[in-house]
Design a protein around this motif. Structure first.
Motif, short mmCIF file in Angstrom:
data_model
loop_
_atom_site.label_atom_id
_atom_site.label_comp_id
_atom_site.label_asym_id
_atom_site.label_seq_id
_atom_site.Cartn_x
_atom_site.Cartn_y
_atom_site.Cartn_z
N UNK A 234 0.84 -1.20 0.00
CA UNK A 234 0.00 0.00 0.00
C UNK A 234 0.88 1.25 0.00
N UNK A 235 0.52 2.18 -0.90
CA UNK A 235 1.29 3.42 -1.02
C UNK A 235 2.32 3.39 -2.14
N UNK A 236 2.66 2.18 -2.63
CA UNK A 236 3.63 2.09 -3.74
C UNK A 236 2.95 2.37 -5.08
N UNK A 237 3.78 2.42 -6.14
CA UNK A 237 3.29 2.67 -7.50
C UNK A 237 3.19 1.37 -8.28
N UNK A 238 2.05 1.14 -8.93
CA UNK A 238 1.84 -0.05 -9.75
C UNK A 238 2.14 0.30 -11.21
N UNK A 239 2.97 -0.53 -11.88
CA UNK A 239 3.27 -0.34 -13.30
C UNK A 239 3.16 -1.70 -14.00
N UNK A 240 2.26 -1.81 -14.96
CA UNK A 240 2.04 -3.05 -15.70
C UNK A 240 2.33 -2.81 -17.19
N UNK A 241 3.12 -3.73 -17.78
CA UNK A 241 3.51 -3.63 -19.19
C UNK A 241 2.86 -4.76 -19.97
N UNK A 242 2.05 -4.40 -20.96
CA UNK A 242 1.32 -5.39 -21.76
C UNK A 242 1.77 -5.33 -23.23
N UNK A 243 3.10 -5.24 -23.46
CA UNK A 243 3.60 -5.14 -24.83
C UNK A 243 3.26 -6.41 -25.62
N UNK A 273 0.11 2.83 -15.36
CA UNK A 273 0.77 3.18 -14.10
C UNK A 273 -0.25 3.82 -13.16
N UNK A 274 -0.29 3.35 -11.90
CA UNK A 274 -1.17 3.91 -10.88
C UNK A 274 -0.32 4.22 -9.66
N UNK A 275 -0.35 5.49 -9.22
CA UNK A 275 0.43 5.92 -8.06
C UNK A 275 -0.36 5.73 -6.77
N UNK A 276 0.38 5.56 -5.68
CA UNK A 276 -0.20 5.52 -4.33
C UNK A 276 -1.33 4.48 -4.24
N UNK A 277 -0.97 3.24 -4.47
CA UNK A 277 -1.96 2.17 -4.43
C UNK A 277 -2.56 2.02 -3.04
N UNK A 278 -3.88 1.78 -3.01
CA UNK A 278 -4.60 1.56 -1.76
C UNK A 278 -5.11 0.12 -1.70
N UNK A 279 -5.49 -0.28 -0.50
CA UNK A 279 -6.00 -1.65 -0.31
C UNK A 279 -7.20 -1.91 -1.20
N UNK A 280 -8.03 -0.89 -1.41
CA UNK A 280 -9.24 -1.05 -2.21
C UNK A 280 -8.95 -1.20 -3.70
N UNK A 296 -5.60 -10.52 -28.26
CA UNK A 296 -5.05 -11.37 -27.21
C UNK A 296 -5.30 -10.69 -25.86
N UNK A 297 -5.57 -11.51 -24.83
CA UNK A 297 -5.91 -10.99 -23.50
C UNK A 297 -4.87 -11.45 -22.49
N UNK A 298 -4.48 -10.52 -21.62
CA UNK A 298 -3.55 -10.83 -20.54
C UNK A 298 -4.10 -10.25 -19.25
N UNK A 299 -4.18 -11.08 -18.20
CA UNK A 299 -4.76 -10.66 -16.92
C UNK A 299 -3.79 -10.93 -15.80
N UNK A 300 -3.69 -9.98 -14.88
CA UNK A 300 -2.87 -10.15 -13.68
C UNK A 300 -3.70 -9.74 -12.48
N UNK A 301 -3.70 -10.57 -11.43
CA UNK A 301 -4.42 -10.27 -10.20
C UNK A 301 -3.47 -9.55 -9.25
N UNK A 302 -3.84 -8.34 -8.88
CA UNK A 302 -3.00 -7.50 -8.02
C UNK A 302 -3.59 -7.47 -6.62
N UNK A 303 -2.78 -7.81 -5.64
CA UNK A 303 -3.20 -7.75 -4.23
C UNK A 303 -2.38 -6.67 -3.54
N UNK A 304 -3.07 -5.69 -2.97
CA UNK A 304 -2.40 -4.60 -2.25
C UNK A 304 -2.35 -4.98 -0.78
#
Length: 369
Positions: A234-243, A273-280, A296-304
């Motif tokens: 929580x509070x970190x920055x999320x960055x996902x690359x779907x090249x 990119x999403x800054x300041x990730x929260x639990x929600x 093509x579809x790519x999915x990632x489950x993110x847990x804060x």
């Protein structure tokens, strides 16, 4: 009488075994159209001989000779069959001659609609060899060179040998199914005229121009497809690359959890990119790479997750401060009580009264010392 019989038998034998009567050297010629050519006809014994040919022919010699040359300064007859013979045709031997011509042009193309090529579709490669002779000696090879420079021989073809000696055109075809790895590759064909050991060495080869192919294919995400999980504090920055790879280049759509804020995106939305990730903000983050051929579809489950270590450290620090304050208070109270018990006035008065009349020999009052 015996001599006459022997001569008759020898003549009969010569009629059936020409090689015993005449020898041609060289026995086989391979000549380029328009070039000079020559051969020698020999006999073990002097005879009258001549050459029968549509080009370079001669009549019987007036005298008996042991050899006679055939020569042409400029070979222009495709079907010439020079033959050496003796008087009366009793002995004869034919020169094996091949007249060849290199192709005027070798061209490469492919036929199929639509253009450019599409991965998985079948196309007909075509190699056209124009004005070549003899076509029965022609070998055509199809080649491919990929973007790394690796050359592959796709196929080699040769038409059935026939008696056609005049120049003609040859069309050679090959079915080809491209893959995405063929995008940017080059295709071409070569025509080799293999005329045997008497022909030019190495055999002459003429190549077509190369054709660079453009292969369209649906997107392919560069990372492994499927659903993955990851954790972020929580509070970190999320960055996902779907090249994704695709031709045409794909566009991107993202499906985010409803509670997630609007992201910052780069590279045509391939990176989110999403800054300041929260639990929600926990949930599935799905990327869809799209071009006209598919998606093509790519999915990632993110847990804060919440990092409790700073909270624990803060509580521990607060506890230490509280303990220090309490300790200081207790010590201060105890020290004050102890010191005040030693300096009561009622305890000091008798001592001062007792010492009031004590006088040294020099006359000074000791109570002031």
């Amino acid at each position: 009488m015996e001599i006459v019989i022997l001569v008759s038998l020898l003549s009969l034998y010569c009629d059936f075994t020409d090689a015993e009567c005449l020898v041609i050297s060289p026995a086989r010629l391979v000549v380029k159209y328009g070039d000079p050519a020559s051969s020698k006809c020999s006999s073990d014994t002097p005879v009258q001989m001549g050459w029968e040919a549509t080009q370079g022919g001669t009549g019987l010699t007036d005298e008996e000779v042991k050899f006679l040359n055939w020569r042409v300064d400029n070979v222009t007859d495709w079907n010439n069959k020079p033959q050496c013979y003796t008087e009366g045709g009793k002995c004869q031997e034919q020169l094996n001659i091949t007249v060849y011509k290199l192709p005027d042009r070798v061209s490469f193309s492919y036929r199929k609609s639509p253009d450019p090529m599409v991965e998985g579709d079948q196309y007909l490669l075509q190699c056209l060899v124009q004005n070549i002779a003899p076509i029965g000696r022609l070998r055509v090879t199809f080649y491919k060179v990929n973007t790394t420079g690796e050359q592959t021989e796709l196929d080699t073809q040769q038409k059935p040998k026939d008696n056609i000696k005049t120049p003609g055109n040859g069309t050679y075809t090959l079915d080809f199914t491209p893959s995405r790895d063929d995008d940017g590759a080059q295709l071409w064909c070569s025509a080799m005229l293999d005329l045997g050991p008497e022909g030019p060495q190495p055999p002459p080869v003429m190549e077509s121009d190369g054709l660079n192919i453009n292969v369209h294919y649906k997107p392919q995400i560069t990372m492994s497809p499927g659903c993955f999980s990851m954790s972020i504090t929580e509070g970190d920055t999320l960055s996902l690359n779907c090249s994704a790879n695709g031709n045409p280049a794909p566009s991107y759509d993202w499906l985010l959890p409803q509670s997630a804020p609007a992201p910052n995106t780069t590279e045509e939305r391939s990176v989110v990119t999403i800054n300041n990730m929260a639990k929600s903000h926990s949930g599935n983050y799905t990327c869809i790479a799209i071009n006209p051929l598919g998606n093509r579809i790519w999915t990632v489950n993110v847990e804060v997750t919440v990092d409790y270590l700073p909270i624990i450290a803060g509580l521990a620090a607060a506890a230490v401060v509280i303990l220090l304050v309490i300790s200081c208070f207790i010590y201060s109270s105890y020290y004050k009580h102890t010191r005040m018990g030693h300096y009561q006035l009622k305890d000091m008065l008798p001592l001062r009264h007792k010492n009031k009349h004590a006088v040294h020999h020099n006359g000074m009052d000791q109570s002031f010392m």
